[in-house]
Design a protein around this motif. Structure first.
Motif, short mmCIF file in Angstrom:
data_model
loop_
_atom_site.label_atom_id
_atom_site.label_comp_id
_atom_site.label_asym_id
_atom_site.label_seq_id
_atom_site.Cartn_x
_atom_site.Cartn_y
_atom_site.Cartn_z
N LYS A 228 -7.10 -3.26 -2.38
CA LYS A 228 -7.23 -1.91 -2.53
C LYS A 228 -6.91 -1.74 -0.38
O LYS A 228 -7.82 -2.33 0.22
CB LYS A 228 -8.42 -1.15 -2.21
CG LYS A 228 -8.28 -0.09 -1.54
CD LYS A 228 -9.77 0.70 -1.50
CE LYS A 228 -9.52 1.81 -3.43
NZ LYS A 228 -10.24 2.89 -3.46
N TRP B 4 -5.40 1.84 -4.65
CA TRP B 4 -5.10 0.04 -5.94
C TRP B 4 -4.01 0.35 -6.11
O TRP B 4 -3.36 0.61 -6.48
CB TRP B 4 -6.05 0.46 -6.91
CG TRP B 4 -7.80 0.46 -6.55
CD1 TRP B 4 -8.65 1.63 -6.82
CD2 TRP B 4 -8.69 -0.81 -6.10
NE1 TRP B 4 -9.85 1.37 -6.66
CE2 TRP B 4 -9.98 -0.12 -5.87
CE3 TRP B 4 -8.34 -2.10 -5.70
CZ2 TRP B 4 -11.26 -0.91 -5.93
CZ3 TRP B 4 -9.42 -2.80 -4.98
CH2 TRP B 4 -10.57 -2.43 -5.09
N ILE B 5 -3.80 -1.42 -5.50
CA ILE B 5 -2.55 -1.92 -5.84
C ILE B 5 -2.54 -2.51 -7.25
O ILE B 5 -3.18 -3.77 -6.46
CB ILE B 5 -1.76 -2.53 -4.50
CG1 ILE B 5 -2.07 -1.73 -3.16
CG2 ILE B 5 -0.46 -3.44 -5.09
CD1 ILE B 5 -1.49 -2.47 -2.38
N ASP C 189 0.77 -0.79 -0.30
CA ASP C 189 -0.39 -0.40 -0.39
C ASP C 189 0.93 1.32 0.00
O ASP C 189 0.56 2.28 -0.73
CB ASP C 189 -0.74 0.47 1.19
CG ASP C 189 -2.05 1.02 1.69
OD1 ASP C 189 -2.16 1.56 0.43
OD2 ASP C 189 -1.64 1.91 2.74
N ALA D 47 0.79 1.74 -4.41
CA ALA D 47 -0.51 1.40 -4.88
C ALA D 47 -0.82 2.94 -5.38
O ALA D 47 0.06 4.14 -5.00
CB ALA D 47 -1.44 2.56 -3.11
#
Length: 252
Positions: A237, A197-198, A188, A192
Motif C-alpha cells: 500500500k 492495497w495492491i 496505486d 489498488a
C-alpha cells in the motif's frame, strides 16, 4: 510513468454498470462536441469500445490463463472489461521482463491483430477477467467501415508507442529507486483496491523494473521504515503518495 503514459487507456473505458454476463452494448450515439470543454467526443472511450466490440459475446477467464504467448500467430484483438492483464517479454533463455500491466477497461493485442505478425509479448490474466474479442478480419472490416474508429485506433497506437519510449528512457536514465517510486505510483492508480492495497509480490515488482528481488526488497523495507509504504504478504500500500512523488522529482 508520466502524466500521459496511460492516456490510451483513458479512451477505452466501459460503463461500469454494464452487466458482464450480457453482450457488449449497442453503439452509443456519438456527440459532436463537449459543450463544457469543447473537446471532440469522437475520441470518447465508451464510443470507441462500443464501436470496436459491438455485438461481441463476453467470456470469462480465470487468473493465470494466457490470452496469448509471445511468438504466437496474431489472429484476435481483445477488450478487457473486468480484471487485469500482465504483458511480459521473455528472452531466449527464459528471463522475464514485465513490459506493462493493463487494468480494465482496455484493449489488448492490437498490434499483432493489425499487422498480422506474431505476438510481440505474452499476455496472462493476473486476476479473473471478463473479455470480449474480434478476429483480425472483423477488426479490419470495422476499421474500414468507421473513420472514427480508425482515428481512435491510430491514437491508441501512438499512445502505446509513447509509453514504450518513456519506459526505455526510464531504464536508461533513472536508477532503481526512481523507477520503483514511479511504478508504485502507477500501480496505486491502476490496481489498488478500495482500501489502497495492491495485490502484487516483490518478485513481480522486480520483473516490472528489470531489477532483482533483493534490490527491491531492500528499498521497500527502507521505505516502510520511513512511512512511505505499508507491506504485507503479497500486497503493498502506498501510504504517502506525496513523499514518493517528491523522491521521484529529486531523481528525475
Amino acid at each position: 510513468m508520466g502524466k500521459k503514459s496511460f492516456a490510451a487507456d483513458k479512451i477505452v473505458w466501459l460503463d461500469s454498470h454494464r452487466p458482464a454476463s450480457r453482450r457488449a452494448s449497442k453503439n452509443k450515439q456519438i456527440q459532436s462536441q463537449d459543450a463544457a470543454g469543447g473537446h471532440d467526443q469522437s475520441s470518447s472511450g465508451r464510443d470507441l469500445f462500443d464501436l470496436l466490440f459491438d455485438n461481441c459475446v463476453t467470456d470469462r477467464l480465470p487468473a493465470g490463463k494466457h490470452l496469448f504467448l509471445q511468438e504466437d500467430r496474431s489472429d484476435r484483438v481483445f477488450g478487457l472489461i473486468e480484471g487485469s492483464i500482465e504483458i511480459s517479454i521473455y528472452s531466449i533463455d527464459g528471463q522475464k521482463l514485465v513490459a506493462n500491466m493493463q487494468a480494465a477497461p482496455t484493449i489488448i493485442g492490437e498490434i499483432g491483430a493489425l499487422d498480422g505478425g506474431v505476438r510481440t509479448a505474452t499476455a496472462i490474466c493476473r486476476t479473473d477477467c471478463v473479455i470480449v474479442s474480434l478476429d483480425r478480419d472483423q477488426l479490419l472490416r470495422r476499421i474500414e467501415e468507421s473513420p472514427l474508429l480508425a482515428r481512435s485506433m491510430l491514437r491508441l497506437l501512438c499512445d502505446r508507442v509513447r509509453w514504450v519510449s518513456e519506459s526505455l528512457g526510464d531504464h536508461a536514465f533513472l536508477d532503481v529507486e526512481a523507477r520503483l517510486a514511479k511504478r508504485l505510483l502507477l500501480l496505486d492508480k491502476l490496481l489498488a483496491d478500495p482500501s489502497g492495497w495492491i495485490a502484487i509480490s516483490q518478485s513481480e515488482i522486480a520483473d516490472f523494473l528489470g531489477s532483482t528481488r533483493e534490490s527491491v526488497n531492500k528499498l521497500l523495507n527502507n521505505w516502510r521504515s520511513l512511512g512511505f509504504i505499508e507491506v504485507k504478504r503479497g500486497r503493498i500500500k502506498v501510504a504517502s503518495r506525496n513523499r514518493l512523488r517528491l523522491l521521484l522529482r529529486e531523481r528525475e
